[in-house]
Design an enzyme around this catalytic site. Structure first.
Site, PDB file in Angstrom:
ATOM      1  N   GLU A  24       4.721   0.920   7.742  1.00  0.00           N
ATOM      2  CA  GLU A  24       5.731   1.924   8.318  1.00  0.00           C
ATOM      3  C   GLU A  24       6.696   1.610   9.354  1.00  0.00           C
ATOM      4  O   GLU A  24       6.096   0.694  10.026  1.00  0.00           O
ATOM      5  CB  GLU A  24       4.784   3.140   8.513  1.00  0.00           C
ATOM      6  N   LYS A 157      -5.375   9.682  14.080  1.00  0.00           N
ATOM      7  CA  LYS A 157      -5.306   9.274  15.458  1.00  0.00           C
ATOM      8  C   LYS A 157      -5.912  10.231  16.425  1.00  0.00           C
ATOM      9  O   LYS A 157      -6.341  11.276  16.184  1.00  0.00           O
ATOM     10  CB  LYS A 157      -3.463   9.602  15.937  1.00  0.00           C
TER      11      LYS A 157
HETATM   12  N1  PSU Z   1       0.023   5.407  13.925  1.00  0.00           N
HETATM   13  C1  PSU Z   1       0.461   4.823  15.035  1.00  0.00           C
HETATM   14  N2  PSU Z   1       1.388   5.272  15.591  1.00  0.00           N
HETATM   15  C2  PSU Z   1       2.444   6.191  15.140  1.00  0.00           C
HETATM   16  C3  PSU Z   1       2.100   6.649  14.019  1.00  0.00           C
HETATM   17  C4  PSU Z   1       0.887   6.263  13.417  1.00  0.00           C
HETATM   18  O1  PSU Z   1      -0.293   4.067  15.668  1.00  0.00           O
HETATM   19  O2  PSU Z   1       3.334   6.262  15.679  1.00  0.00           O
HETATM   20  C5  PSU Z   1       3.072   7.759  13.142  1.00  0.00           C
HETATM   21  C6  PSU Z   1       2.859   7.408  11.859  1.00  0.00           C
HETATM   22  O3  PSU Z   1       3.940   7.264  11.423  1.00  0.00           O
HETATM   23  C7  PSU Z   1       2.097   8.639  11.137  1.00  0.00           C
HETATM   24  C8  PSU Z   1       2.708   9.839  12.200  1.00  0.00           C
HETATM   25  O4  PSU Z   1       2.601   8.856   9.870  1.00  0.00           O
HETATM   26  O5  PSU Z   1       2.689   9.064  13.206  1.00  0.00           O
HETATM   27  C9  PSU Z   1       2.269  11.199  12.174  1.00  0.00           C
HETATM   28  O6  PSU Z   1       3.244  12.200  12.506  1.00  0.00           O
HETATM   29  P1  PSU Z   1       3.128  13.579  12.322  1.00  0.00           P
HETATM   30  O7  PSU Z   1       1.610  14.031  12.905  1.00  0.00           O
HETATM   31  O8  PSU Z   1       4.188  14.360  13.043  1.00  0.00           O
HETATM   32  O9  PSU Z   1       2.991  13.877  10.782  1.00  0.00           O
END
Ligand code: PSU
Ligand code: MN
Length: 300
Positions: A24, A157
């Site tokens: 990603e 996370k």
């Molecule tokens: N993991 C990390 N850093 C990030 C993300 C994940 O260590 O920036 C990102 C990923 O791309 C994940 C996104 O899919 O955050 C999720 O965002 P949201 O909660 O808006 O869906």
């Protein structure tokens, strides 16, 4: 311009049936400071390659959804201040304007599935944010329920509601497999303290579970790899985020940058370490899928 552009290297790898891993890029544009982000991409790249898999960075680049950026492309993406965070809801519009963006897990697995890539790697997946009656849910979860791609991660996370996230994955029929652990990984912390229904000790076991899942018409799956204690940050130190929550897509980047501001370089080091370890495991898993000839049967 074609909406999905696959690089020559990735096309060649897919045509010859060799192992490949989607990476990603929201972590490049929105997850880490620029220097750390590029360090992380290089490390993930090498980790995949050493495990025998071709890394395929996914992003919106130059007006197309691209599968297979070069490291120079990744540097160019990191340098663009106009790059947006791309999830399925703005994937189409991002290709027209601004034409550059980092793909979340959700958008990355959408692209991977279209290209025929079955393994993706990230740091932590999105999930259910605390508060607001569990209504703020990452599109990562819904997309996992639709796309037959296995995402290797260090759990949800740390700023998320891990219990609600795990429950939602259960509702959506997305298996969560503990890598050499019975507990859900806690991203920067070793554990989110929740028991998983299944664990695997070897990549061949993971491949066998995925083969059965896909044969039974299952879609996405998650492999949860905990960060070892010597690299992780104790959960008590991570603490609760006291700031007023930012709503919508800006929330995850805001929470990650507040953690980086509060706990400093350790957060970045732990984040880069887990990205690298996940890419290594994803590479080994992709190699096992190839070796054991596990694939997603064509349907319909
Ligand atoms: N993991 C990390 N850093 C990030 C993300 C994940 O260590 O920036 C990102 C990923 O791309 C994940 C996104 O899919 O955050 C999720 O965002 P949201 O909660 O808006 O869906
Ligand atoms: Mn969100």
């Amino acid at each position: 311009m074609a909406p999905l552009t696959i690089s020559a290297d990735v096309t060649h790898t897919l045509e010859s049936g060799k192992p490949i891993v989607a990476l990603e890029s929201a972590v490049i544009t929105h997850g880490l400071p620029k220097a750390a982000a590029l360090d992380a991409v290089r490390r993930q790249w090498v980790a995949c390659a050493e495990a025998g898999a071709t890394p395929a960075v996914v992003a919106v680049f130059d007006g197309a959804l691209r599968v297979g950026l070069s490291l120079d492309d990744c540097a160019a993406l990191a340098a663009r201040r106009d790059a947006v965070k791309v999830s399925p809801w703005n994937l189409a519009s991002a290709t027209t304007h601004p034409g550059f963006g980092g793909t979340t897990v959700a958008a990355t697995i959408a692209a991977a599935a279209l290209a025929g890539i079955r393994v993706a790697s990230t740091g932590g997946i999105g999930g259910v944010h605390p508060g607001r009656d569990g209504q703020d849910v990452s599109a990562d979860l819904t997309e996992l329920s639709r796309r037959a791609v296995c995402v290797v991660c260090a759990g949800p996370k740390s700023t998320l509601d891990a219990g609600a996230t795990l429950e939602r994955l259960e509702t959506l029929g997305v298996p969560v497999i503990g890598w050499q652990s019975s507990l859900l990984a806690g991203f920067l912390a070793t554990s989110a303290g929740l028991r998983l229904p299944v664990r695997a000790e070897a990549v061949d076991e993971l491949a066998a579970i995925l083969g059965a899942h896909w044969a039974l018409e299952g879609a996405g799956a998650v492999v949860s790899q905990p960060l070892p204690a010597d690299l992780a940050i104790p959960i008590a130190e991570l603490g609760a985020d006291e700031a007023a929550p930012v709503r919508g897509p800006d929330r995850t980047p805001a929470e990650l940058s507040r953690l980086q501001a509060r706990l400093g370089d350790r957060v970045i080091q732990a984040n880069v370490a887990l990205l690298e370890r996940n890419a290594a495991l994803a590479g080994a898993l992709a190699a096992a899928l190839t070796r054991l000839q596990v694939s997603v049967p064509s349907r319909g």
